[in-house]
Design a protein around this motif. Structure first.
Motif, PDB file in Angstrom:
ATOM      1  N   TYR A  30       0.813  -1.206   0.000  1.00  0.00           N
ATOM      2  CA  TYR A  30       0.000   0.000   0.000  1.00  0.00           C
ATOM      3  C   TYR A  30       0.853   1.267   0.000  1.00  0.00           C
ATOM      4  O   TYR A  30       0.460   2.287  -0.572  1.00  0.00           O
TER       5      TYR A  30
ATOM      6  N   ARG B 128       1.940   1.696  -3.610  1.00  0.00           N
ATOM      7  CA  ARG B 128       0.786   2.122  -4.401  1.00  0.00           C
ATOM      8  C   ARG B 128       0.469   3.594  -4.124  1.00  0.00           C
ATOM      9  O   ARG B 128       0.093   4.342  -5.038  1.00  0.00           O
TER      10      ARG B 128
ATOM     11  N   ARG C 155       0.874  -7.676  -9.275  1.00  0.00           N
ATOM     12  CA  ARG C 155      -0.443  -8.208  -9.628  1.00  0.00           C
ATOM     13  C   ARG C 155      -1.477  -7.100  -9.787  1.00  0.00           C
ATOM     14  O   ARG C 155      -2.393  -7.190 -10.605  1.00  0.00           O
ATOM     15  N   ASP C 156      -1.309  -6.054  -9.005  1.00  0.00           N
ATOM     16  CA  ASP C 156      -2.270  -4.945  -9.027  1.00  0.00           C
ATOM     17  C   ASP C 156      -1.929  -3.904 -10.085  1.00  0.00           C
ATOM     18  O   ASP C 156      -2.694  -2.971 -10.304  1.00  0.00           O
TER      19      ASP C 156
ATOM     20  N   LEU D 139      -4.115  -0.667 -11.184  1.00  0.00           N
ATOM     21  CA  LEU D 139      -3.625   0.588 -10.615  1.00  0.00           C
ATOM     22  C   LEU D 139      -3.472   1.648 -11.694  1.00  0.00           C
ATOM     23  O   LEU D 139      -3.947   2.776 -11.550  1.00  0.00           O
TER      24      LEU D 139
END
Length: 319
Positions: A247, A250, A305-306, A310
């Motif tokens: 997080y 991100r 993976r995100d 994103l």
């Protein structure tokens, strides 16, 4: 007339996620330190499974909202803020303990007509040893993030200055770019004008983003050294190091897309996705920390993976 109608009253918003006994200690300290300033205390429980939200503190105007899921920090703060009506909103971490007089002195600073352009107040955060935590920060540039990701900040600290004001001993009050969201007192009118926290962030850097928008709106942020609160750094995030890393990274990419040019944001994203896993792994190995290596690769696996989702969510308003 209710407390919320009085000038300078505070709604305290606490976001809880498995904080265990830390939350109870925090609420007990709020009850001890509370004065007529505190209109209500709102705990937004983000799907805790440790029973930490099943409590009561006699004498405290406490409301606990169980969301049943983890909304993230910014979204939960927005929900809690919308439930109150006091002049000021205090975002308070569950791993803090408030000292007597902290509410009164922080709110009194905002009450003063001479400080009408101050939008946010932060205070001195200390550990159990009484040492001030250096949490005030400068707004980062793209090079701040790239220097951190690549390790260049360690080699050339003057060229790649850190975001945290480590050169400031936090013993004097001063105007700063940003104060940590562990104790973040903001005028309700300003918070509502800015639309609260940007919910594109799940956790990490949403407070920095809000501070940037506070100053863009013509208000300043003040750090008060003579108001003190105990803060256990790390708090509940220590339970989930890989998720914390995910997080955090991100948040860096989201912040860069919002506040840097597209080219600068791309450089930050490349350094974060492709270089930082290597530098973090090397540092963990050097420190002989296999657990840190495992957490690093788990965190970056989640980020990779995100990645597609994103980048589809990102906005580039500076282009």
């Amino acid at each position: 007339m209710t407390l919320a109608d009085k000038s300078g009253s505070i709604d305290v918003v606490i976001v809880n996620w498995n904080a265990g006994p830390l939350l109870l200690a925090c609420l007990n300290s709020v009850a001890t330190a509370a004065s007529d300033r505190v209109a209500c205390v709102i705990v937004i429980d983000n799907g805790s499974t440790d029973g930490s939200a099943d409590l009561d503190v006699p004498g405290l105007p406490l409301t606990i909202v169980k969301t049943g899921t983890n909304l993230g920090f910014g979204s939960a703060c927005n929900l809690g803020a919308a439930m109150g009506s006091a002049d000021y909103i205090l975002m308070l971490n569950p791993d803090t303990e408030v000292t007597p007089g902290a509410f009164e002195r922080a709110a009194a600073f905002l009450d003063s007509a001479a400080n009408h352009k101050v939008g946010v107040v932060g205070i001195r955060l200390v550990g159990r040893d009484g040492v001030a935590q250096r949490h005030c920060a400068r707004f980062p540039r793209w090079s701040t993030f790239v220097g951190h990701s690549t390790g260049l900040a360690h080699l050339f600290p003057r060229r790649f200055a850190p975001m945290l004001m480590l050169d400031f001993d936090h013993r004097q009050s001063r105007t700063v770019d940003h104060v940590m969201g562990a104790f973040y007192l903001i005028r309700r009118s300003l918070f509502e004008q800015l639309g609260g926290f940007d919910e594109d962030y799940f956790v990490y850097l949403e407070d920095l983003d809000l501070s940037y928008r506070v100053q863009q709106a013509g208000h300043s942020i003040r750090y008060l050294s003579d108001v003190q609160v105990y803060h256990r750094q790390g708090g509940t995030s220590e339970q989930v190091k890989a998720h914390r890393l995910f997080y955090s990274m991100r948040g860096v990419i989201t912040y860069s897309a919002k506040h840097f040019s597209r080219g600068e944001a791309v450089m930050v994203a490349f350094a974060t996705f492709c270089v930082e896993p290597i530098t973090r792994t090397v540092l963990a190995i050097a420190h002989r920390s296999p657990g840190e290596v495992w957490a690093t690769w788990r965190g970056f696996a989640m980020l990779w993976r995100d990645g597609y989702a994103l980048f589809r969510r990102l906005r580039f308003p500076n282009d």
